[in-house]
Design an enzyme around this catalytic site. Structure first.
Site, mmCIF file in Angstrom:
data_model
loop_
_atom_site.group_PDB
_atom_site.id
_atom_site.type_symbol
_atom_site.label_atom_id
_atom_site.label_comp_id
_atom_site.label_asym_id
_atom_site.label_seq_id
_atom_site.Cartn_x
_atom_site.Cartn_y
_atom_site.Cartn_z
ATOM 1 N N CYS A 80 -1.537 -6.777 3.309
ATOM 2 C CA CYS A 80 -2.273 -8.030 3.327
ATOM 3 C C CYS A 80 -2.617 -8.456 4.761
ATOM 4 O O CYS A 80 -3.520 -7.892 5.362
ATOM 5 C CB CYS A 80 -1.495 -9.092 2.555
ATOM 6 S SG CYS A 80 -2.502 -10.483 1.993
ATOM 7 N N ARG A 107 -11.235 -11.974 5.242
ATOM 8 C CA ARG A 107 -9.985 -12.683 4.956
ATOM 9 C C ARG A 107 -10.149 -13.475 3.668
ATOM 10 O O ARG A 107 -11.221 -13.994 3.387
ATOM 11 C CB ARG A 107 -9.643 -13.621 6.117
ATOM 12 C CG ARG A 107 -9.370 -12.876 7.408
ATOM 13 C CD ARG A 107 -9.134 -13.818 8.582
ATOM 14 N NE ARG A 107 -7.918 -14.561 8.345
ATOM 15 C CZ ARG A 107 -7.805 -15.870 8.541
ATOM 16 N NH1 ARG A 107 -8.820 -16.586 8.975
ATOM 17 N NH2 ARG A 107 -6.674 -16.480 8.320
ATOM 18 N N ILE A 135 -2.267 -11.805 -3.226
ATOM 19 C CA ILE A 135 -2.046 -13.205 -2.860
ATOM 20 C C ILE A 135 -2.997 -13.555 -1.716
ATOM 21 O O ILE A 135 -2.813 -13.070 -0.591
ATOM 22 C CB ILE A 135 -0.584 -13.454 -2.435
ATOM 23 C CG1 ILE A 135 0.379 -13.049 -3.551
ATOM 24 C CG2 ILE A 135 -0.392 -14.923 -2.044
ATOM 25 C CD1 ILE A 135 1.842 -13.080 -3.138
ATOM 26 N N HIS A 171 0.551 -6.612 -2.218
ATOM 27 C CA HIS A 171 1.946 -6.673 -1.763
ATOM 28 C C HIS A 171 2.831 -5.730 -2.581
ATOM 29 O O HIS A 171 3.416 -6.142 -3.587
ATOM 30 C CB HIS A 171 2.476 -8.107 -1.904
ATOM 31 C CG HIS A 171 1.850 -9.072 -0.962
ATOM 32 N ND1 HIS A 171 2.409 -9.394 0.243
ATOM 33 C CD2 HIS A 171 0.688 -9.777 -1.048
ATOM 34 C CE1 HIS A 171 1.635 -10.267 0.867
ATOM 35 N NE2 HIS A 171 0.582 -10.509 0.093
ATOM 36 N N GLU A 173 5.719 -4.738 -1.952
ATOM 37 C CA GLU A 173 7.123 -5.168 -1.876
ATOM 38 C C GLU A 173 7.476 -6.168 -2.974
ATOM 39 O O GLU A 173 8.658 -6.441 -3.207
ATOM 40 C CB GLU A 173 7.431 -5.761 -0.499
ATOM 41 C CG GLU A 173 6.944 -7.167 -0.240
ATOM 42 C CD GLU A 173 5.451 -7.297 0.099
ATOM 43 O OE1 GLU A 173 5.032 -8.424 0.437
ATOM 44 O OE2 GLU A 173 4.713 -6.285 0.037
#
Length: 192
Positions: A80, A107, A135, A171, A173
């Site tokens: 990200c 962005r 996100i 993401h 993770e």
């Protein structure tokens, strides 16, 4: 696993990366000063706020050392905001970046926080289909010839690779046993 993966810990979601890596038996070090970049076997540039990260990289005297570290061939996982830091061009609004990866990004390219969610990824070049947590994600608008697209979402590149550098608009993770994390740890290898 042997070796130490650094986590850029100036701002952002580095604790989630730390937890996922620890659960896989991987040693980590929070990177907050230039000397923390020494002796690493891999590096994570986490999600967060890219403009804040850039400001802190400047104020902590870490921008040039980070550029040198990225030039060494160290395996890197950028997620990200980390991807934004590595992009050649950043728009919406325009901002400085490290220019390590030949890609142009917007962005928050998919909209505001309310547009965030879990979306299906279409794997390419041997990478499996899976899901990604997006996100306020950047949107990759263009990629150069040196980049391999490993996954797409809605037709846009979502995971790209150049040599030992992986960059994701999502993401990994935040997902259980995500294949992007598996690939990163494969690139890191067993350590010295």
């Amino acid at each position: 696993m042997v070796g130490t993966i650094g986590l850029l810990a100036l701002q952002g979601d580095f604790p989630s990366h730390e937890e996922v890596l620890a659960a896989r038996g991987q040693g980590t070090r929070r990177v907050t000063r230039p000397d923390h970049l020494e002796g690493l076997t891999g590096l994570v540039l986490p999600g967060g706020e890219s403009t804040t990260m850039l400001r802190l990289l400047h104020s902590e005297g870490m921008l040039a050392p980070l550029r040198r570290c990225l030039d060494t061939g160290l395996p890197v996982l950028a997620t990200c905001a980390g991807l934004i830091l590595l992009a050649r061009e950043v728009h919406s609004p325009d901002q400085e970046s490290l220019g390590v990866l030949d890609l142009a990004v917007d962005r928050n390219g998919y909209g505001r926080q309310v547009h965030s969610g879990v979306h299906p990824l279409s794997g390419r070049n041997g990478f499996p289909d899976c899901e990604g947590v997006f996100i306020r994600a950047p949107r990759i608008r263009a990629t150069g010839p040196g980049l391999e697209v490993l996954a797409t979402w809605a037709g846009d590149p979502a995971l790209v690779r150049r040599g030992p550098i992986l960059a994701a608009t999502f993401h990994p993770e935040l997902s259980d046993a995500h294949p992007a994390m598996d690939l990163f740890l494969h690139l890191v290898g067993p350590g010295p």
